[in-house]
Design an enzyme around this catalytic site. Structure first.
Site, PDB file in Angstrom:
ATOM      1  N   CYS A 118       9.454  32.166   4.690  1.00  0.00           N
ATOM      2  CA  CYS A 118       7.986  32.217   4.759  1.00  0.00           C
ATOM      3  C   CYS A 118       7.434  33.630   4.645  1.00  0.00           C
ATOM      4  O   CYS A 118       6.230  33.820   4.510  1.00  0.00           O
ATOM      5  CB  CYS A 118       7.511  31.552   6.041  1.00  0.00           C
ATOM      6  SG  CYS A 118       8.075  29.859   6.171  1.00  0.00           S
ATOM      7  N   HIS A 260       0.595  33.855   7.356  1.00  0.00           N
ATOM      8  CA  HIS A 260       1.357  32.697   6.893  1.00  0.00           C
ATOM      9  C   HIS A 260       0.849  31.467   7.640  1.00  0.00           C
ATOM     10  O   HIS A 260       0.713  31.477   8.868  1.00  0.00           O
ATOM     11  CB  HIS A 260       2.844  32.940   7.153  1.00  0.00           C
ATOM     12  CG  HIS A 260       3.657  31.705   7.063  1.00  0.00           C
ATOM     13  ND1 HIS A 260       3.613  30.872   5.967  1.00  0.00           N
ATOM     14  CD2 HIS A 260       4.527  31.141   7.945  1.00  0.00           C
ATOM     15  CE1 HIS A 260       4.418  29.845   6.181  1.00  0.00           C
ATOM     16  NE2 HIS A 260       4.984  29.980   7.372  1.00  0.00           N
ATOM     17  N   ASN A 290       2.577  23.759   6.360  1.00  0.00           N
ATOM     18  CA  ASN A 290       3.291  25.015   6.137  1.00  0.00           C
ATOM     19  C   ASN A 290       3.988  24.929   4.777  1.00  0.00           C
ATOM     20  O   ASN A 290       4.960  24.198   4.627  1.00  0.00           O
ATOM     21  CB  ASN A 290       4.296  25.200   7.279  1.00  0.00           C
ATOM     22  CG  ASN A 290       5.149  26.446   7.130  1.00  0.00           C
ATOM     23  OD1 ASN A 290       5.227  27.038   6.053  1.00  0.00           O
ATOM     24  ND2 ASN A 290       5.806  26.828   8.208  1.00  0.00           N
TER      25      ASN A 290
HETATM   26  N1  COA Z   1       5.185  13.885  17.769  1.00  0.00           N
HETATM   27  C1  COA Z   1       5.187  13.555  19.067  1.00  0.00           C
HETATM   28  N2  COA Z   1       5.966  14.196  19.953  1.00  0.00           N
HETATM   29  C2  COA Z   1       6.739  15.198  19.505  1.00  0.00           C
HETATM   30  C3  COA Z   1       6.763  15.587  18.156  1.00  0.00           C
HETATM   31  C4  COA Z   1       5.945  14.880  17.274  1.00  0.00           C
HETATM   32  N3  COA Z   1       5.886  15.184  15.962  1.00  0.00           N
HETATM   33  N4  COA Z   1       7.612  16.621  18.010  1.00  0.00           N
HETATM   34  C5  COA Z   1       8.110  16.876  19.231  1.00  0.00           C
HETATM   35  N5  COA Z   1       7.583  16.014  20.132  1.00  0.00           N
HETATM   36  C6  COA Z   1       7.843  15.901  21.563  1.00  0.00           C
HETATM   37  C7  COA Z   1       9.163  16.488  21.956  1.00  0.00           C
HETATM   38  O1  COA Z   1      10.203  15.550  21.811  1.00  0.00           O
HETATM   39  C8  COA Z   1       8.906  16.838  23.401  1.00  0.00           C
HETATM   40  O2  COA Z   1       9.036  15.671  24.166  1.00  0.00           O
HETATM   41  P1  COA Z   1       9.711  15.734  25.622  1.00  0.00           P
HETATM   42  O3  COA Z   1       8.823  16.639  26.422  1.00  0.00           O
HETATM   43  O4  COA Z   1       9.684  14.316  26.054  1.00  0.00           O
HETATM   44  O5  COA Z   1      11.068  16.315  25.407  1.00  0.00           O
HETATM   45  C9  COA Z   1       7.439  17.238  23.419  1.00  0.00           C
HETATM   46  O6  COA Z   1       6.859  16.681  22.243  1.00  0.00           O
HETATM   47  C10 COA Z   1       7.222  18.718  23.415  1.00  0.00           C
HETATM   48  O7  COA Z   1       8.030  19.263  22.388  1.00  0.00           O
HETATM   49  P2  COA Z   1       8.047  20.781  22.084  1.00  0.00           P
HETATM   50  O8  COA Z   1       9.059  21.071  21.031  1.00  0.00           O
HETATM   51  O9  COA Z   1       8.155  21.508  23.378  1.00  0.00           O
HETATM   52  O10 COA Z   1       6.567  20.951  21.503  1.00  0.00           O
HETATM   53  P3  COA Z   1       5.803  22.258  21.187  1.00  0.00           P
HETATM   54  O11 COA Z   1       4.573  22.328  21.980  1.00  0.00           O
HETATM   55  O12 COA Z   1       6.704  23.464  21.203  1.00  0.00           O
HETATM   56  O13 COA Z   1       5.362  22.002  19.679  1.00  0.00           O
HETATM   57  C11 COA Z   1       5.958  22.660  17.467  1.00  0.00           C
HETATM   58  C12 COA Z   1       6.343  21.835  18.678  1.00  0.00           C
HETATM   59  C13 COA Z   1       7.042  22.519  16.416  1.00  0.00           C
HETATM   60  C14 COA Z   1       4.638  22.165  16.933  1.00  0.00           C
HETATM   61  C15 COA Z   1       5.803  24.143  17.916  1.00  0.00           C
HETATM   62  O14 COA Z   1       6.921  24.540  18.659  1.00  0.00           O
HETATM   63  C16 COA Z   1       5.640  25.069  16.771  1.00  0.00           C
HETATM   64  O15 COA Z   1       4.712  24.968  15.995  1.00  0.00           O
HETATM   65  N6  COA Z   1       6.536  26.072  16.629  1.00  0.00           N
HETATM   66  C17 COA Z   1       6.494  26.953  15.498  1.00  0.00           C
HETATM   67  C18 COA Z   1       7.171  26.306  14.355  1.00  0.00           C
HETATM   68  C19 COA Z   1       6.871  26.970  13.055  1.00  0.00           C
HETATM   69  O16 COA Z   1       5.778  27.389  12.795  1.00  0.00           O
HETATM   70  N7  COA Z   1       7.892  27.052  12.216  1.00  0.00           N
HETATM   71  C20 COA Z   1       7.787  27.626  10.926  1.00  0.00           C
HETATM   72  C21 COA Z   1       7.634  29.083  11.026  1.00  0.00           C
HETATM   73  S1  COA Z   1       7.658  29.778   9.463  1.00  0.00           S
END
Ligand code: COA
Length: 337
Positions: A118, A260, A290
Protein backbone atom coordinates in the site's frame (compact mmCIF):
# COMPACT_ATOMS: atom_id res chain seq x y z
CA UNK A 1 16.74 13.94 0.52
CA UNK A 2 19.87 15.73 -0.76
CA UNK A 3 19.65 19.50 -0.61
CA UNK A 4 20.98 20.06 -4.14
CA UNK A 5 18.58 19.65 -7.01
CA UNK A 6 19.41 19.53 -10.68
CA UNK A 7 15.82 19.41 -11.89
CA UNK A 8 12.45 19.77 -10.24
CA UNK A 9 9.34 17.74 -11.06
CA UNK A 10 5.60 18.15 -11.12
CA UNK A 11 2.58 15.96 -11.71
CA UNK A 12 1.11 17.06 -15.03
CA UNK A 13 -1.76 14.55 -15.28
CA UNK A 14 -3.58 11.92 -13.28
CA UNK A 15 -5.88 9.08 -14.32
CA UNK A 16 -7.72 6.17 -12.79
CA UNK A 17 -9.75 3.08 -13.56
CA UNK A 18 -12.19 1.05 -11.49
CA UNK A 19 -14.03 -2.16 -12.35
CA UNK A 20 -17.77 -1.76 -12.90
CA UNK A 21 -18.83 -4.54 -10.50
CA UNK A 22 -19.84 -3.23 -7.04
CA UNK A 23 -19.89 -5.41 -3.95
CA UNK A 24 -21.78 -3.80 -1.08
CA UNK A 25 -21.45 -4.57 2.62
CA UNK A 26 -24.84 -6.25 2.45
CA UNK A 27 -23.56 -8.47 -0.37
CA UNK A 28 -20.59 -9.47 1.83
CA UNK A 29 -22.93 -10.29 4.69
CA UNK A 30 -24.27 -13.07 2.46
CA UNK A 31 -20.76 -14.55 2.17
CA UNK A 32 -19.45 -14.23 5.75
CA UNK A 33 -20.99 -13.46 9.11
CA UNK A 34 -20.88 -9.67 9.20
CA UNK A 35 -23.15 -6.69 8.72
CA UNK A 36 -23.25 -3.37 6.94
CA UNK A 37 -23.38 -1.70 10.35
CA UNK A 38 -20.21 -3.47 11.60
CA UNK A 39 -18.19 -2.76 8.47
CA UNK A 40 -19.31 0.86 8.18
CA UNK A 41 -18.66 1.62 11.85
CA UNK A 42 -15.26 -0.08 12.03
CA UNK A 43 -13.91 0.93 8.62
CA UNK A 44 -16.08 3.54 6.87
CA UNK A 45 -16.25 1.26 3.82
CA UNK A 46 -19.68 0.84 2.21
CA UNK A 47 -18.84 -0.86 -1.05
CA UNK A 48 -15.86 -1.88 -3.16
CA UNK A 49 -15.25 -2.59 -6.85
CA UNK A 50 -14.07 -6.03 -7.92
CA UNK A 51 -12.53 -7.16 -11.18
CA UNK A 52 -14.76 -9.86 -12.64
CA UNK A 53 -14.44 -12.16 -15.63
CA UNK A 54 -11.68 -14.61 -16.40
CA UNK A 55 -10.42 -12.49 -19.31
CA UNK A 56 -9.89 -9.34 -17.20
CA UNK A 57 -6.64 -8.66 -15.35
CA UNK A 58 -4.80 -5.96 -13.46
CA UNK A 59 -3.22 -4.99 -16.78
CA UNK A 60 -6.59 -3.86 -18.12
CA UNK A 61 -7.09 -1.51 -15.18
CA UNK A 62 -3.51 -0.21 -15.32
CA UNK A 63 -3.74 0.42 -19.08
CA UNK A 64 -7.05 2.28 -18.70
CA UNK A 65 -5.73 4.48 -15.89
CA UNK A 66 -2.58 5.26 -17.89
CA UNK A 67 -4.49 6.13 -21.07
CA UNK A 68 -6.83 8.26 -19.00
CA UNK A 69 -3.86 10.30 -17.71
CA UNK A 70 -2.22 10.58 -21.14
CA UNK A 71 -5.49 11.66 -22.79
CA UNK A 72 -5.99 14.47 -20.30
CA UNK A 73 -2.90 16.25 -21.60
CA UNK A 74 -2.97 14.81 -25.13
CA UNK A 75 0.46 13.32 -24.58
CA UNK A 76 1.65 10.74 -27.08
CA UNK A 77 2.72 7.56 -25.23
CA UNK A 78 6.07 7.60 -27.04
CA UNK A 79 6.98 10.66 -24.93
CA UNK A 80 7.05 8.56 -21.77
CA UNK A 81 10.60 7.62 -20.74
CA UNK A 82 9.90 5.47 -17.70
CA UNK A 83 6.96 3.44 -16.39
CA UNK A 84 6.85 2.25 -12.81
CA UNK A 85 4.02 -0.12 -11.95
CA UNK A 86 3.53 -0.28 -8.20
CA UNK A 87 1.65 -3.47 -7.47
CA UNK A 88 1.60 -6.50 -5.21
CA UNK A 89 -0.77 -8.45 -7.41
CA UNK A 90 0.84 -8.53 -10.87
CA UNK A 91 -0.39 -10.86 -13.56
CA UNK A 92 3.14 -12.13 -14.01
CA UNK A 93 5.73 -12.62 -11.27
CA UNK A 94 8.41 -11.42 -13.71
CA UNK A 95 6.52 -8.13 -13.82
CA UNK A 96 3.51 -6.65 -15.56
CA UNK A 97 4.90 -3.18 -16.34
CA UNK A 98 6.36 -4.25 -19.69
CA UNK A 99 2.95 -5.45 -20.87
CA UNK A 100 1.47 -2.11 -19.98
CA UNK A 101 4.31 -0.37 -21.82
CA UNK A 102 3.42 -2.42 -24.90
CA UNK A 103 -0.34 -2.03 -24.60
CA UNK A 104 -0.29 1.76 -24.27
CA UNK A 105 2.35 2.09 -27.00
CA UNK A 106 5.02 3.69 -24.81
CA UNK A 107 7.70 2.37 -27.13
CA UNK A 108 10.50 4.55 -25.73
CA UNK A 109 9.86 3.78 -22.09
CA UNK A 110 11.76 1.48 -19.80
CA UNK A 111 9.26 -0.26 -17.53
CA UNK A 112 9.50 -2.16 -14.29
CA UNK A 113 7.38 -3.28 -11.35
CA UNK A 114 7.84 -2.05 -7.81
CA UNK A 115 6.48 -4.03 -4.88
CA UNK A 116 5.75 -2.10 -1.71
CA UNK A 117 2.11 -2.98 -1.04
CA UNK A 118 0.00 0.00 0.00
CA UNK A 119 3.06 2.30 0.08
CA UNK A 120 3.81 1.37 -3.54
CA UNK A 121 2.57 4.54 -5.18
CA UNK A 122 4.51 6.78 -2.78
CA UNK A 123 7.68 4.76 -3.37
CA UNK A 124 7.03 4.81 -7.12
CA UNK A 125 6.61 8.57 -7.11
CA UNK A 126 9.83 9.08 -5.16
CA UNK A 127 11.72 6.63 -7.37
CA UNK A 128 10.54 8.38 -10.53
CA UNK A 129 11.49 11.72 -8.98
CA UNK A 130 15.10 10.56 -8.64
CA UNK A 131 15.34 9.90 -12.39
CA UNK A 132 13.89 13.33 -13.10
CA UNK A 133 16.08 15.20 -10.64
CA UNK A 134 19.24 13.87 -12.24
CA UNK A 135 17.98 14.82 -15.67
CA UNK A 136 18.05 11.19 -16.84
CA UNK A 137 14.39 11.27 -17.95
CA UNK A 138 11.76 13.89 -18.71
CA UNK A 139 8.39 12.09 -18.51
CA UNK A 140 7.58 9.26 -16.12
CA UNK A 141 4.36 7.36 -15.65
CA UNK A 142 3.72 5.98 -12.19
CA UNK A 143 0.87 3.51 -11.87
CA UNK A 144 -0.52 2.10 -8.64
CA UNK A 145 -2.68 -0.93 -9.34
CA UNK A 146 -3.89 -3.87 -7.31
CA UNK A 147 -6.48 -6.62 -7.57
CA UNK A 148 -6.35 -7.99 -4.06
CA UNK A 149 -9.76 -9.60 -4.53
CA UNK A 150 -7.73 -12.41 -6.11
CA UNK A 151 -5.65 -12.84 -2.94
CA UNK A 152 -8.28 -12.37 -0.27
CA UNK A 153 -9.65 -15.34 1.63
CA UNK A 154 -13.35 -14.80 1.01
CA UNK A 155 -14.16 -16.86 4.10
CA UNK A 156 -12.12 -14.58 6.41
CA UNK A 157 -14.41 -11.77 7.56
CA UNK A 158 -11.59 -9.77 9.11
CA UNK A 159 -9.89 -9.17 5.75
CA UNK A 160 -12.41 -9.76 2.94
CA UNK A 161 -14.43 -6.72 3.98
CA UNK A 162 -11.50 -4.36 3.45
CA UNK A 163 -10.12 -4.66 -0.05
CA UNK A 164 -11.17 -3.56 -3.52
CA UNK A 165 -9.60 -3.47 -6.99
CA UNK A 166 -8.51 -0.37 -8.91
CA UNK A 167 -5.70 1.43 -10.70
CA UNK A 168 -4.50 5.01 -10.57
CA UNK A 169 -1.80 6.77 -12.56
CA UNK A 170 0.19 9.99 -12.52
CA UNK A 171 2.53 11.52 -15.08
CA UNK A 172 5.47 13.21 -13.40
CA UNK A 173 7.47 15.55 -15.61
CA UNK A 174 10.78 17.29 -14.95
CA UNK A 175 10.76 21.07 -14.73
CA UNK A 176 13.07 23.87 -13.61
CA UNK A 177 13.79 23.78 -9.88
CA UNK A 178 11.93 27.08 -9.52
CA UNK A 179 8.69 25.22 -10.40
CA UNK A 180 9.46 22.09 -8.39
CA UNK A 181 6.34 20.61 -6.90
CA UNK A 182 7.76 17.62 -4.99
CA UNK A 183 8.96 19.43 -1.89
CA UNK A 184 10.23 16.58 0.22
CA UNK A 185 9.76 12.95 1.15
CA UNK A 186 10.29 10.61 4.05
CA UNK A 187 10.39 6.84 3.59
CA UNK A 188 10.61 4.12 6.24
CA UNK A 189 10.59 0.35 6.51
CA UNK A 190 10.46 -2.00 9.48
CA UNK A 191 10.76 -5.59 8.34
CA UNK A 192 10.59 -6.85 11.92
CA UNK A 193 6.81 -6.68 11.67
CA UNK A 194 6.38 -8.03 8.14
CA UNK A 195 4.28 -10.88 9.53
CA UNK A 196 1.51 -8.42 10.45
CA UNK A 197 0.39 -8.24 6.82
CA UNK A 198 1.49 -10.64 4.12
CA UNK A 199 0.73 -12.86 1.16
CA UNK A 200 3.24 -15.59 1.91
CA UNK A 201 4.84 -18.15 -0.35
CA UNK A 202 4.06 -21.68 0.81
CA UNK A 203 5.91 -24.88 -0.08
CA UNK A 204 3.93 -27.79 -1.38
CA UNK A 205 5.00 -31.13 0.01
CA UNK A 206 6.30 -32.23 -3.41
CA UNK A 207 10.05 -32.29 -3.72
CA UNK A 208 11.99 -32.66 -6.94
CA UNK A 209 13.22 -36.26 -6.58
CA UNK A 210 16.85 -35.53 -7.50
CA UNK A 211 17.38 -32.58 -5.18
CA UNK A 212 15.99 -30.84 -2.16
CA UNK A 213 13.97 -28.45 -4.33
CA UNK A 214 10.53 -27.34 -3.29
CA UNK A 215 7.85 -25.70 -5.29
CA UNK A 216 4.85 -23.91 -3.97
CA UNK A 217 2.18 -21.28 -4.25
CA UNK A 218 1.13 -18.04 -2.59
CA UNK A 219 -1.32 -18.14 0.28
CA UNK A 220 -4.15 -15.70 0.92
CA UNK A 221 -3.72 -12.32 2.63
CA UNK A 222 -3.05 -12.72 6.31
CA UNK A 223 -3.32 -9.71 8.61
CA UNK A 224 -3.13 -8.77 12.24
CA UNK A 225 -5.63 -5.91 11.98
CA UNK A 226 -5.07 -4.49 15.44
CA UNK A 227 -1.29 -4.29 15.03
CA UNK A 228 -1.55 -2.78 11.55
CA UNK A 229 -3.98 -0.22 12.91
CA UNK A 230 -1.66 0.71 15.79
CA UNK A 231 1.32 0.94 13.42
CA UNK A 232 -0.51 3.26 11.03
CA UNK A 233 -1.82 5.69 13.61
CA UNK A 234 1.51 5.90 15.41
CA UNK A 235 4.05 5.99 12.56
CA UNK A 236 2.25 7.93 9.83
CA UNK A 237 1.86 11.17 11.87
CA UNK A 238 5.56 10.99 12.84
CA UNK A 239 6.58 10.57 9.22
CA UNK A 240 4.43 13.51 8.13
CA UNK A 241 5.69 15.74 10.94
CA UNK A 242 9.32 14.94 10.18
CA UNK A 243 8.75 15.82 6.53
CA UNK A 244 6.90 19.05 7.28
CA UNK A 245 9.46 20.17 9.86
CA UNK A 246 12.36 19.70 7.47
CA UNK A 247 10.56 22.05 5.10
CA UNK A 248 9.59 24.45 7.90
CA UNK A 249 5.97 24.07 6.85
CA UNK A 250 3.48 24.29 9.70
CA UNK A 251 0.62 21.77 9.91
CA UNK A 252 -1.65 24.81 9.67
CA UNK A 253 -0.40 25.38 6.14
CA UNK A 254 -1.41 21.90 4.98
CA UNK A 255 -4.36 22.16 2.58
CA UNK A 256 -5.03 18.47 2.01
CA UNK A 257 -4.22 15.24 3.79
CA UNK A 258 -4.21 12.45 1.22
CA UNK A 259 -3.54 9.22 3.06
CA UNK A 260 -3.66 5.65 1.84
CA UNK A 261 -7.37 4.82 1.97
CA UNK A 262 -7.28 1.91 4.43
CA UNK A 263 -9.84 2.77 7.05
CA UNK A 264 -11.78 5.97 7.88
CA UNK A 265 -10.80 5.63 11.54
CA UNK A 266 -7.12 5.62 10.58
CA UNK A 267 -7.57 8.76 8.44
CA UNK A 268 -9.33 10.55 11.29
CA UNK A 269 -6.86 9.41 13.96
CA UNK A 270 -3.88 10.61 11.90
CA UNK A 271 -5.54 13.98 11.26
CA UNK A 272 -6.38 14.30 14.97
CA UNK A 273 -2.82 13.53 16.02
CA UNK A 274 -1.57 16.23 13.67
CA UNK A 275 -4.33 18.68 14.66
CA UNK A 276 -5.38 18.88 11.02
CA UNK A 277 -9.05 19.64 10.48
CA UNK A 278 -11.16 16.70 9.27
CA UNK A 279 -12.38 18.90 6.42
CA UNK A 280 -8.88 18.60 4.93
CA UNK A 281 -8.98 14.80 4.73
CA UNK A 282 -9.42 13.41 1.24
CA UNK A 283 -11.47 10.25 1.54
CA UNK A 284 -13.16 8.06 -1.03
CA UNK A 285 -12.81 4.71 0.71
CA UNK A 286 -16.53 4.41 1.38
CA UNK A 287 -16.92 3.73 -2.36
CA UNK A 288 -13.81 1.65 -3.07
CA UNK A 289 -12.43 0.13 0.15
CA UNK A 290 -8.69 -0.35 0.42
CA UNK A 291 -7.34 -0.58 -3.12
CA UNK A 292 -3.73 -0.93 -1.92
CA UNK A 293 -1.23 0.72 -4.31
CA UNK A 294 -4.10 2.24 -6.31
CA UNK A 295 -5.73 4.07 -3.43
CA UNK A 296 -3.62 7.25 -3.40
CA UNK A 297 -3.56 7.91 -7.16
CA UNK A 298 -7.26 7.07 -7.41
CA UNK A 299 -8.12 9.54 -4.63
CA UNK A 300 -5.74 12.11 -6.11
CA UNK A 301 -7.35 11.80 -9.54
CA UNK A 302 -10.82 12.27 -8.05
CA UNK A 303 -9.76 15.25 -5.92
CA UNK A 304 -8.15 16.96 -8.90
CA UNK A 305 -11.21 16.27 -11.10
CA UNK A 306 -13.51 17.65 -8.40
CA UNK A 307 -11.25 20.73 -8.21
CA UNK A 308 -10.70 20.17 -4.50
CA UNK A 309 -6.96 20.37 -4.96
CA UNK A 310 -6.05 23.64 -6.64
CA UNK A 311 -2.97 25.58 -7.66
CA UNK A 312 -0.40 26.09 -4.88
CA UNK A 313 -2.18 23.81 -2.39
CA UNK A 314 0.10 21.95 -0.02
CA UNK A 315 -0.86 18.29 -0.29
CA UNK A 316 0.50 15.79 2.22
CA UNK A 317 0.48 12.33 0.70
CA UNK A 318 1.24 9.34 2.91
CA UNK A 319 1.16 5.62 2.22
CA UNK A 320 1.53 2.76 4.68
CA UNK A 321 1.12 -0.96 4.73
CA UNK A 322 2.77 -4.34 4.38
CA UNK A 323 6.49 -4.56 4.78
CA UNK A 324 5.94 -2.77 7.03
CA UNK A 325 6.57 0.24 4.83
CA UNK A 326 5.39 3.80 5.13
CA UNK A 327 6.22 7.07 3.47
CA UNK A 328 5.26 10.69 3.01
CA UNK A 329 5.59 12.98 0.01
CA UNK A 330 4.77 16.67 0.31
CA UNK A 331 3.61 18.37 -2.84
CA UNK A 332 2.86 21.95 -3.72
CA UNK A 333 0.22 21.30 -6.36
CA UNK A 334 0.65 23.10 -9.66
CA UNK A 335 -2.06 23.51 -12.23
CA UNK A 336 -1.27 22.51 -15.75
CA UNK A 337 -1.66 25.97 -17.22
N1 COA B 1 -17.89 -8.52 10.98
C1 COA B 1 -18.30 -8.73 12.23
N2 COA B 1 -17.43 -9.01 13.22
C2 COA B 1 -16.13 -9.06 12.91
C3 COA B 1 -15.65 -8.83 11.61
C4 COA B 1 -16.59 -8.55 10.62
N3 COA B 1 -16.24 -8.31 9.34
N4 COA B 1 -14.31 -8.92 11.61
C5 COA B 1 -13.95 -9.20 12.87
N5 COA B 1 -15.05 -9.28 13.65
C6 COA B 1 -15.15 -9.59 15.08
C7 COA B 1 -13.95 -10.33 15.59
O1 COA B 1 -14.10 -11.72 15.41
C8 COA B 1 -13.98 -9.94 17.05
O2 COA B 1 -14.93 -10.73 17.70
P1 COA B 1 -14.65 -11.27 19.19
O3 COA B 1 -14.52 -10.04 20.03
O4 COA B 1 -15.86 -12.08 19.48
O5 COA B 1 -13.37 -12.04 19.10
C9 COA B 1 -14.50 -8.51 17.04
O6 COA B 1 -15.15 -8.34 15.78
C10 COA B 1 -13.42 -7.48 17.17
O7 COA B 1 -12.40 -7.81 16.24
P2 COA B 1 -11.13 -6.94 16.09
O8 COA B 1 -10.20 -7.58 15.12
O9 COA B 1 -10.62 -6.63 17.45
O10 COA B 1 -11.78 -5.63 15.46
P3 COA B 1 -11.13 -4.24 15.23
O11 COA B 1 -11.86 -3.21 15.97
O12 COA B 1 -9.63 -4.28 15.41
O13 COA B 1 -11.42 -4.01 13.69
C11 COA B 1 -10.30 -4.07 11.58
C12 COA B 1 -10.88 -4.89 12.72
C13 COA B 1 -9.68 -5.02 10.58
C14 COA B 1 -11.41 -3.27 10.94
C15 COA B 1 -9.24 -3.10 12.17
O14 COA B 1 -8.36 -3.79 13.00
C16 COA B 1 -8.46 -2.41 11.11
O15 COA B 1 -8.99 -1.70 10.29
N6 COA B 1 -7.11 -2.56 11.12
C17 COA B 1 -6.30 -2.00 10.08
C18 COA B 1 -6.31 -2.91 8.91
C19 COA B 1 -5.80 -2.26 7.67
O16 COA B 1 -6.06 -1.12 7.40
N7 COA B 1 -5.06 -3.03 6.90
C20 COA B 1 -4.51 -2.59 5.66
C21 COA B 1 -3.43 -1.63 5.90
S1 COA B 1 -2.68 -1.22 4.42
Amino acid sequence: MKSFMIQGAKIIATGSAIPSFKLSNNDISKIVQTSDEWITTRTGIQERRLLTGADQSINDLAVLASKNALDKISMHPSEIDLIILATSSPNDLFGSASKIQFEIGATNAVAFDLTAACSGFVLGLVTAFQFLQTGAYRNTLIIGADVLSKWVDWSDRSTCILFGDAAGAAILQSCPTSNNSILNFQLDTDGKYSNHLSILYQHKSDILPVANVYQGYFKYISMNGKEVYKFAVSQVPLSILKCLRSLRISVKDVDWLLLHQANERILTAVADKLSISKSKIISNLSKYGNTSAASIPLALDEAVKEKKIIHNDIVVIAGFGAGLTWGTVIIRWQDLS
